[in-house]
Design a protein around this motif. Structure first.
Motif, PDB file in Angstrom:
ATOM      1  N   LEU A 180       1.313  11.940  11.071  1.00  0.00           N
ATOM      2  CA  LEU A 180       0.287  11.335  10.208  1.00  0.00           C
ATOM      3  C   LEU A 180       0.633   9.876   9.925  1.00  0.00           C
ATOM      4  O   LEU A 180      -0.245   9.002   9.926  1.00  0.00           O
ATOM      5  CB  LEU A 180       0.151  12.127   8.902  1.00  0.00           C
ATOM      6  CG  LEU A 180      -0.473  13.522   9.058  1.00  0.00           C
ATOM      7  CD1 LEU A 180      -0.443  14.272   7.739  1.00  0.00           C
ATOM      8  CD2 LEU A 180      -1.905  13.421   9.569  1.00  0.00           C
ATOM      9  N   ARG A 181       1.920   9.611   9.682  1.00  0.00           N
ATOM     10  CA  ARG A 181       2.319   8.236   9.381  1.00  0.00           C
ATOM     11  C   ARG A 181       1.983   7.333  10.566  1.00  0.00           C
ATOM     12  O   ARG A 181       1.449   6.240  10.400  1.00  0.00           O
ATOM     13  CB  ARG A 181       3.828   8.207   9.075  1.00  0.00           C
ATOM     14  CG  ARG A 181       4.214   7.037   8.229  1.00  0.00           C
ATOM     15  CD  ARG A 181       5.545   7.218   7.555  1.00  0.00           C
ATOM     16  NE  ARG A 181       5.494   8.009   6.347  1.00  0.00           N
ATOM     17  CZ  ARG A 181       6.513   8.701   5.848  1.00  0.00           C
ATOM     18  NH1 ARG A 181       7.670   8.725   6.473  1.00  0.00           N
ATOM     19  NH2 ARG A 181       6.392   9.372   4.732  1.00  0.00           N
ATOM     20  N   GLY A 182       2.270   7.813  11.770  1.00  0.00           N
ATOM     21  CA  GLY A 182       2.015   7.013  12.981  1.00  0.00           C
ATOM     22  C   GLY A 182       0.534   6.705  13.169  1.00  0.00           C
ATOM     23  O   GLY A 182       0.176   5.712  13.795  1.00  0.00           O
ATOM     24  N   ARG A 183      -0.324   7.523  12.630  1.00  0.00           N
ATOM     25  CA  ARG A 183      -1.774   7.332  12.843  1.00  0.00           C
ATOM     26  C   ARG A 183      -2.409   6.417  11.814  1.00  0.00           C
ATOM     27  O   ARG A 183      -3.574   6.088  11.918  1.00  0.00           O
ATOM     28  CB  ARG A 183      -2.495   8.686  12.806  1.00  0.00           C
ATOM     29  CG  ARG A 183      -2.327   9.467  14.077  1.00  0.00           C
ATOM     30  CD  ARG A 183      -2.938  10.843  13.931  1.00  0.00           C
ATOM     31  NE  ARG A 183      -3.136  11.476  15.211  1.00  0.00           N
ATOM     32  CZ  ARG A 183      -2.168  11.990  15.958  1.00  0.00           C
ATOM     33  NH1 ARG A 183      -0.918  11.920  15.527  1.00  0.00           N
ATOM     34  NH2 ARG A 183      -2.413  12.538  17.129  1.00  0.00           N
ATOM     35  N   ARG A 189       2.449   9.715  -1.468  1.00  0.00           N
ATOM     36  CA  ARG A 189       1.870   8.618  -2.257  1.00  0.00           C
ATOM     37  C   ARG A 189       0.471   8.323  -1.744  1.00  0.00           C
ATOM     38  O   ARG A 189       0.247   8.307  -0.530  1.00  0.00           O
ATOM     39  CB  ARG A 189       2.724   7.342  -2.100  1.00  0.00           C
ATOM     40  CG  ARG A 189       4.150   7.523  -2.549  1.00  0.00           C
ATOM     41  CD  ARG A 189       5.012   6.443  -1.980  1.00  0.00           C
ATOM     42  NE  ARG A 189       4.932   6.420  -0.520  1.00  0.00           N
ATOM     43  CZ  ARG A 189       5.623   5.612   0.261  1.00  0.00           C
ATOM     44  NH1 ARG A 189       6.449   4.731  -0.261  1.00  0.00           N
ATOM     45  NH2 ARG A 189       5.490   5.656   1.580  1.00  0.00           N
ATOM     46  N   ARG A 190      -0.444   8.045  -2.674  1.00  0.00           N
ATOM     47  CA  ARG A 190      -1.825   7.760  -2.248  1.00  0.00           C
ATOM     48  C   ARG A 190      -1.871   6.537  -1.341  1.00  0.00           C
ATOM     49  O   ARG A 190      -2.715   6.419  -0.478  1.00  0.00           O
ATOM     50  CB  ARG A 190      -2.735   7.540  -3.473  1.00  0.00           C
ATOM     51  CG  ARG A 190      -3.133   8.828  -4.080  1.00  0.00           C
ATOM     52  CD  ARG A 190      -4.589   8.967  -4.484  1.00  0.00           C
ATOM     53  NE  ARG A 190      -5.673   8.616  -3.564  1.00  0.00           N
ATOM     54  CZ  ARG A 190      -6.250   9.475  -2.722  1.00  0.00           C
ATOM     55  NH1 ARG A 190      -5.827  10.695  -2.601  1.00  0.00           N
ATOM     56  NH2 ARG A 190      -7.269   9.087  -1.989  1.00  0.00           N
ATOM     57  N   ARG A 191      -0.900   5.604  -1.574  1.00  0.00           N
ATOM     58  CA  ARG A 191      -0.966   4.379  -0.763  1.00  0.00           C
ATOM     59  C   ARG A 191      -0.562   4.630   0.698  1.00  0.00           C
ATOM     60  O   ARG A 191      -0.624   3.727   1.520  1.00  0.00           O
ATOM     61  CB  ARG A 191      -0.146   3.265  -1.400  1.00  0.00           C
ATOM     62  CG  ARG A 191       1.335   3.488  -1.481  1.00  0.00           C
ATOM     63  CD  ARG A 191       2.012   2.209  -2.026  1.00  0.00           C
ATOM     64  NE  ARG A 191       3.448   2.370  -2.096  1.00  0.00           N
ATOM     65  CZ  ARG A 191       4.095   2.944  -3.086  1.00  0.00           C
ATOM     66  NH1 ARG A 191       3.431   3.427  -4.118  1.00  0.00           N
ATOM     67  NH2 ARG A 191       5.418   3.038  -3.067  1.00  0.00           N
ATOM     68  N   ASP A 192      -0.175   5.885   1.017  1.00  0.00           N
ATOM     69  CA  ASP A 192       0.062   6.204   2.427  1.00  0.00           C
ATOM     70  C   ASP A 192      -1.248   6.225   3.205  1.00  0.00           C
ATOM     71  O   ASP A 192      -1.246   6.240   4.426  1.00  0.00           O
ATOM     72  CB  ASP A 192       0.760   7.568   2.561  1.00  0.00           C
ATOM     73  CG  ASP A 192       2.191   7.491   2.041  1.00  0.00           C
ATOM     74  OD1 ASP A 192       2.735   6.368   2.016  1.00  0.00           O
ATOM     75  OD2 ASP A 192       2.735   8.535   1.670  1.00  0.00           O
ATOM     76  N   LEU A 193      -2.385   6.270   2.479  1.00  0.00           N
ATOM     77  CA  LEU A 193      -3.686   6.209   3.155  1.00  0.00           C
ATOM     78  C   LEU A 193      -4.028   4.739   3.406  1.00  0.00           C
ATOM     79  O   LEU A 193      -3.797   3.881   2.554  1.00  0.00           O
ATOM     80  CB  LEU A 193      -4.771   6.855   2.290  1.00  0.00           C
ATOM     81  CG  LEU A 193      -4.646   8.371   2.080  1.00  0.00           C
ATOM     82  CD1 LEU A 193      -5.710   8.865   1.113  1.00  0.00           C
ATOM     83  CD2 LEU A 193      -4.751   9.108   3.408  1.00  0.00           C
ATOM     84  N   VAL A 194      -4.587   4.464   4.583  1.00  0.00           N
ATOM     85  CA  VAL A 194      -4.884   3.086   4.973  1.00  0.00           C
ATOM     86  C   VAL A 194      -6.396   2.884   4.967  1.00  0.00           C
ATOM     87  O   VAL A 194      -7.122   3.639   5.623  1.00  0.00           O
ATOM     88  CB  VAL A 194      -4.326   2.825   6.404  1.00  0.00           C
ATOM     89  CG1 VAL A 194      -4.695   1.433   6.887  1.00  0.00           C
ATOM     90  CG2 VAL A 194      -2.827   3.051   6.428  1.00  0.00           C
TER      91      VAL A 194
END
Ligand SMILES: C[S@@+](CC[C@H](N)C(=O)[O-])C[C@H]1O[C@@H](n2cnc3c(N)ncnc32)[C@H](O)[C@@H]1O
Length: 424
Positions: A343-346, A372-377
């Motif tokens: 997920l992080r890579g995407r 963390r919500r800020r993991d969403l881009v």
């Protein structure tokens, strides 16, 4: 006065709902309208506003809160009323506020029966809004209704009394009483909770499961005189469908009905099983509940990825109202640490988690995957994580939803209902 109260919701006077309610209420009381009447008008305005999600003519209808909650949507009512085509004297037992009666009544003689006097009066008014031909009302227990000379009966037994929900699968009157109506009138339709035990249903009856979008709403049982198949899954489809599909257009809130019919799979699922292809289908709960996953697979040219799991797969995307279509971008054993990395890579924009056949707390998993919500881009892809079983192993698919309105395997008996009268 009702028009003044309605303005609170139409926004005519400007400001928020509370401010408008205060202004309108003050004005009505100043001209001598009793406080109780003002409050009742505001309740009616609020219920009419809510009811617009179910009825095209909601602003002309009357509701109690419980009556609106239990009422069928107009789209669903219209869909099943079509079954009574050619029958001219119908009885609507447990009529409530008339959500079903308004679709059954046009062009017919109809008897409305309810033991609640407020509901019965509202049903008569609501049916009149929809162009009823001839309406009789009976304030009574439905067990006392004389059904001689009626050629069709619809019954929607209560699943609550007052504010109290009846035990799961219980109803008033009970389902066996409703089924026995077919001994008196051949053409009977019974609305029931979607969780009904299918082994309760008499032989030769059709069961239809109805979903509104992805929400399973109700089951409807048709006596042999009305049955046209063994099982039916109907979806009230919110999105416009392809113009190549021969459906009549409808302005009804709640979408238009499309049906998948067939013989239920012998096991809950059924059909060909093979390794996942490029696409995954998440069938509508109406389809899974009707036991028509195998039928849907045949129509879509798809297969099951596991004999016990209702997800289907294919290499050709075929959009259908009976399943959500997802494109598989990764397929891997279910392992939270690996999923975090994927997920992080995407650099994803949103995450939906869908689970079938695998236990686990979805919210806890979401916290572990996205601490963390800020993991969403912002602007990143919307990802659906599908947790399931493959070859009896916990498995995960990372998918993206496919938006497409090509529709396969469609049958419809939709019939639009206009709002024939405007009473002000
Ligand atoms: C689920 S609601 C009907 C909803 C209706 N089909 C609609 O769409 O508006 C059930 C209604 O059944 C009525 N009811 C329950 N038991 C009854 C009985 N034994 N005789 C008559 N009415 C009954 C309740 O008063 C209630 O209005």
């Amino acid at each position: 006065m009702l028009a003044a109260a309605a303005a609170v919701y139409t926004g005519g006077a400007g400001g928020g709902i509370a401010a408008r309610e205060l202004a309108v209420g003050t004005r009505l009381r100043a001209v001598g309208v009793p406080v109780g009447l003002v409050a009742a008008a505001f309740t009616q305005a609020e219920l009419r506003h809510r009811a617009a999600a179910k009825f095209a003519c909601a602003e002309e209808m009357f509701f109690t809160r419980a009556g609106l909650e239990q009422a069928s949507s107009q789209a669903a009512a219209e869909h099943r009323a079509a079954r009574f085509a050619g029958r001219h004297r119908l009885a609507d037992l447990c009529t409530g506020i008339g959500g079903d009666a308004l679709a059954l009544a046009p062009g017919r003689e109809i008897l409305l029966v309810d033991r609640d006097p407020v509901h019965l009066r509202m049903a008569a008014l609501n049916v009149a809004v929809h162009g009823a031909h001839r309406v009789d009302t009976l304030l009574a227990d439905v067990r006392d209704a004389d059904l001689t000379d009626y050629d069709g009966v619809f019954v929607d037994p209560a699943r609550r009394t007052g504010d109290r929900r009846l035990a799961s699968r219980a109803s008033e009157p009970p389902l066996p009483w409703c089924f026995a109506l077919a001994d008196r009138v051949a053409a009977v339709a019974v609305k029931a909770a979607p969780g009904l035990a299918t082994d309760q249903v008499p032989p030769g009856w059709e069961i239809e499961f109805v979903a509104d979008g992805r929400d399973l709403k109700e089951a409807v049982l048709f006596s042999p005189a009305l049955a046209t198949t063994e099982r039916r899954a109907t979806v009230l489809h919110p999105a416009p469908l392809s113009s190549s599909v021969p459906l009549s257009s409808s302005a009804l809130p709640g979408g238009r009905p499309v049906s998948l019919v067939g013989i239920p799979d012998p096991a809950e699922c059924g059909g060909k099983v093979a390794a996942p292809g490029q696409f995954l289908y998440d069938p509508s709960p109406a389809v899974t509940r009707a036991g028509l996953v195998g039928e849907l697979a045949r129509r879509l040219g798809a297969w099951q990825i596991d004999p016990m799991i209702a997800f289907l797969s294919s290499d050709e995307p075929v959009a259908s109202p009976f399943a959500r279509l997802l494109r598989i971008s990764a397929s891997l054993p279910f392992d939270v640490r690996r999923l975090v990395g994927e997920l992080r890579g995407r650099r994803i924009g949103s995450l939906e988690i869908r689970r079938r056949g695998l236990a686990g707390d979805v919210e806890e998993l979401r916290r572990r995957l996205l601490p963390r919500r800020r993991d969403l881009v912002a602007g990143g892809p919307a990802i659906t994580l599908v947790m399931t079983r493959l070859r009896d192993e916990p498995w995960a698919f990372l998918c993206t939803p496919v938006a497409d309105n090509r529709v396969a395997g469609l049958v419809s008996d939709a019939r639009p209902l206009p709002c024939p009268s405007v009473n002000g």
